[in-house]
Design a protein around this motif. Sequence first.
Motif, mmCIF file in Angstrom:
data_model
loop_
_atom_site.group_PDB
_atom_site.id
_atom_site.type_symbol
_atom_site.label_atom_id
_atom_site.label_comp_id
_atom_site.label_asym_id
_atom_site.label_seq_id
_atom_site.Cartn_x
_atom_site.Cartn_y
_atom_site.Cartn_z
ATOM 1 N N THR A 28 -5.698 -2.602 -3.275
ATOM 2 C CA THR A 28 -5.597 -3.774 -2.396
ATOM 3 C C THR A 28 -4.330 -4.589 -2.642
ATOM 4 O OG1 THR A 28 -6.976 -5.067 -3.927
ATOM 5 C CG2 THR A 28 -8.089 -3.967 -2.075
ATOM 6 N N SER A 29 -3.457 -4.102 -3.487
ATOM 7 C CA SER A 29 -2.171 -4.746 -3.726
ATOM 8 C C SER A 29 -1.075 -3.888 -3.115
ATOM 9 C CB SER A 29 -1.926 -4.891 -5.230
ATOM 10 O OG SER A 29 -0.593 -5.302 -5.463
ATOM 11 N N PRO A 30 -0.371 -4.392 -2.104
ATOM 12 C CA PRO A 30 0.695 -3.580 -1.509
ATOM 13 C C PRO A 30 1.698 -3.075 -2.547
ATOM 14 C CG PRO A 30 0.274 -5.487 -0.140
ATOM 15 C CD PRO A 30 -0.535 -5.666 -1.417
ATOM 16 N N GLU A 31 1.952 -3.860 -3.569
ATOM 17 C CA GLU A 31 2.889 -3.443 -4.605
ATOM 18 C C GLU A 31 2.347 -2.269 -5.413
ATOM 19 O OE1 GLU A 31 1.827 -6.679 -4.258
ATOM 20 O OE2 GLU A 31 3.586 -7.326 -3.142
ATOM 21 N N GLY A 32 1.045 -2.020 -5.372
ATOM 22 C CA GLY A 32 0.445 -0.904 -6.096
ATOM 23 C C GLY A 32 0.300 0.357 -5.274
ATOM 24 N N VAL A 37 0.006 6.555 -2.980
ATOM 25 C CA VAL A 37 0.593 7.179 -1.796
ATOM 26 C C VAL A 37 2.015 7.617 -2.143
ATOM 27 C CG1 VAL A 37 -0.762 5.864 -0.121
ATOM 28 C CG2 VAL A 37 1.459 5.013 -0.808
ATOM 29 N N ASP A 38 2.469 8.654 -1.498
ATOM 30 C CA ASP A 38 3.805 9.174 -1.764
ATOM 31 C C ASP A 38 4.797 8.504 -0.821
ATOM 32 O OD1 ASP A 38 5.732 10.695 -2.963
ATOM 33 O OD2 ASP A 38 5.315 12.502 -1.803
ATOM 34 N N ALA A 39 4.954 7.199 -0.992
ATOM 35 C CA ALA A 39 5.850 6.408 -0.144
ATOM 36 C C ALA A 39 6.227 5.137 -0.905
ATOM 37 C CB ALA A 39 5.183 6.063 1.177
ATOM 38 N N THR A 40 7.292 4.498 -0.437
ATOM 39 C CA THR A 40 7.776 3.264 -1.037
ATOM 40 C C THR A 40 7.516 2.106 -0.093
ATOM 41 O OG1 THR A 40 9.523 4.492 -2.164
ATOM 42 C CG2 THR A 40 9.822 2.116 -1.979
ATOM 43 N N LEU A 41 6.972 1.019 -0.613
ATOM 44 C CA LEU A 41 6.723 -0.161 0.204
ATOM 45 C C LEU A 41 8.046 -0.789 0.623
ATOM 46 C CD1 LEU A 41 4.613 -2.219 1.330
ATOM 47 C CD2 LEU A 41 4.968 -3.497 -0.790
ATOM 48 N N VAL A 42 8.187 -1.017 1.931
ATOM 49 C CA VAL A 42 9.367 -1.686 2.476
ATOM 50 C C VAL A 42 9.039 -3.154 2.726
ATOM 51 C CG1 VAL A 42 10.984 -1.762 4.425
ATOM 52 C CG2 VAL A 42 10.223 0.447 3.503
ATOM 53 N N ALA A 43 7.860 -3.421 3.307
ATOM 54 C CA ALA A 43 7.456 -4.801 3.601
ATOM 55 C C ALA A 43 5.952 -4.875 3.808
ATOM 56 C CB ALA A 43 8.171 -5.312 4.850
ATOM 57 N N ALA A 44 5.390 -6.019 3.442
ATOM 58 C CA ALA A 44 3.992 -6.340 3.726
ATOM 59 C C ALA A 44 4.017 -7.613 4.565
ATOM 60 C CB ALA A 44 3.208 -6.571 2.441
ATOM 61 N N GLU A 45 3.376 -7.564 5.740
ATOM 62 C CA GLU A 45 3.403 -8.696 6.679
ATOM 63 C C GLU A 45 1.978 -9.094 7.043
ATOM 64 O OE1 GLU A 45 5.463 -6.591 9.675
ATOM 65 O OE2 GLU A 45 7.362 -6.627 8.621
ATOM 66 N N GLU A 47 2.743 -11.113 3.274
ATOM 67 C CA GLU A 47 2.729 -10.676 1.882
ATOM 68 C C GLU A 47 1.393 -11.034 1.245
ATOM 69 O OE1 GLU A 47 6.081 -12.364 -0.130
ATOM 70 O OE2 GLU A 47 7.526 -11.202 1.028
ATOM 71 N N GLY A 48 1.127 -10.436 0.094
ATOM 72 C CA GLY A 48 -0.082 -10.754 -0.646
ATOM 73 C C GLY A 48 -1.080 -9.620 -0.619
ATOM 74 N N PRO A 49 -2.254 -9.874 -1.208
ATOM 75 C CA PRO A 49 -3.292 -8.845 -1.278
ATOM 76 C C PRO A 49 -3.724 -8.386 0.118
ATOM 77 C CG PRO A 49 -3.849 -10.731 -2.656
ATOM 78 C CD PRO A 49 -2.655 -11.121 -1.837
ATOM 79 N N ALA A 50 -4.241 -7.174 0.182
ATOM 80 C CA ALA A 50 -4.695 -6.602 1.458
ATOM 81 C C ALA A 50 -5.721 -7.506 2.115
ATOM 82 C CB ALA A 50 -5.293 -5.218 1.215
ATOM 83 N N ARG A 51 -5.548 -7.685 3.430
ATOM 84 C CA ARG A 51 -6.506 -8.459 4.229
ATOM 85 C C ARG A 51 -6.407 -7.985 5.674
ATOM 86 N NH1 ARG A 51 -2.813 -12.060 2.294
ATOM 87 N NH2 ARG A 51 -1.332 -12.989 3.725
ATOM 88 N N PRO A 52 -7.495 -8.134 6.416
ATOM 89 C CA PRO A 52 -7.465 -7.696 7.813
ATOM 90 C C PRO A 52 -6.304 -8.335 8.570
ATOM 91 C CG PRO A 52 -9.706 -8.193 7.154
ATOM 92 C CD PRO A 52 -8.809 -8.665 6.036
ATOM 93 N N GLY A 53 -5.618 -7.522 9.366
ATOM 94 C CA GLY A 53 -4.485 -8.002 10.136
ATOM 95 C C GLY A 53 -3.151 -7.792 9.449
ATOM 96 N N GLN A 54 -3.179 -7.458 8.181
ATOM 97 C CA GLN A 54 -1.937 -7.220 7.461
ATOM 98 C C GLN A 54 -1.335 -5.883 7.887
ATOM 99 O OE1 GLN A 54 -2.239 -6.468 3.176
ATOM 100 N NE2 GLN A 54 -0.583 -7.933 2.864
ATOM 101 N N ARG A 55 -0.013 -5.820 7.963
ATOM 102 C CA ARG A 55 0.705 -4.587 8.291
ATOM 103 C C ARG A 55 1.651 -4.259 7.149
ATOM 104 N NH1 ARG A 55 2.988 -3.111 14.036
ATOM 105 N NH2 ARG A 55 0.859 -2.354 14.110
ATOM 106 N N LEU A 56 1.554 -3.030 6.680
ATOM 107 C CA LEU A 56 2.418 -2.550 5.612
ATOM 108 C C LEU A 56 3.397 -1.543 6.198
ATOM 109 C CD1 LEU A 56 -0.375 -1.899 2.977
ATOM 110 C CD2 LEU A 56 0.983 -3.963 3.273
ATOM 111 N N ARG A 57 4.653 -1.715 5.880
ATOM 112 C CA ARG A 57 5.692 -0.771 6.311
ATOM 113 C C ARG A 57 6.183 -0.046 5.063
ATOM 114 N NH1 ARG A 57 6.586 -1.982 11.542
ATOM 115 N NH2 ARG A 57 6.154 -4.113 12.174
ATOM 116 N N LEU A 58 6.132 1.285 5.128
ATOM 117 C CA LEU A 58 6.536 2.110 4.005
ATOM 118 C C LEU A 58 7.553 3.150 4.455
ATOM 119 C CD1 LEU A 58 3.045 1.926 3.834
ATOM 120 C CD2 LEU A 58 3.790 2.291 1.521
ATOM 121 N N ALA A 59 8.231 3.758 3.490
ATOM 122 C CA ALA A 59 9.157 4.859 3.753
ATOM 123 C C ALA A 59 8.715 6.038 2.895
ATOM 124 C CB ALA A 59 10.583 4.456 3.427
#
Length: 114
Positions: A28-32, A37-45, A47-59
Amino acid sequence: MAGVGASVSVCPSAVVDAPVERVWALFTSPEGFDTWVDATLVAAEPEGPARPGQRLRLAARAFGRDLPVTIDVLEVDAERRRLRLLVDLPLGLVNDETVTMTDLGGGRTLVRFG
């Protein structure tokens, strides 16, 4: 064939040698995310712990390129340790993923992906 879609349903699982609280915190931590997952976090929109409506962008690195992956957080149920995600992958693949965690005792956790 235009307009034809396919659906595949699988439910892999794994036993993790870590307490369920630690596993839940990583999931539940985007930084974790890069720990499972085999990807790198680019942005969490936003930011902060996972919650409904959050969008994570990864590469995700493949074929010598960074490919975009987007994860929309649909549900976070800390009490039941359930996380529902909609994952947009390269090549038009979409994964409606529900992750659940069960405390097995002795510092072990059953993680199910389905």
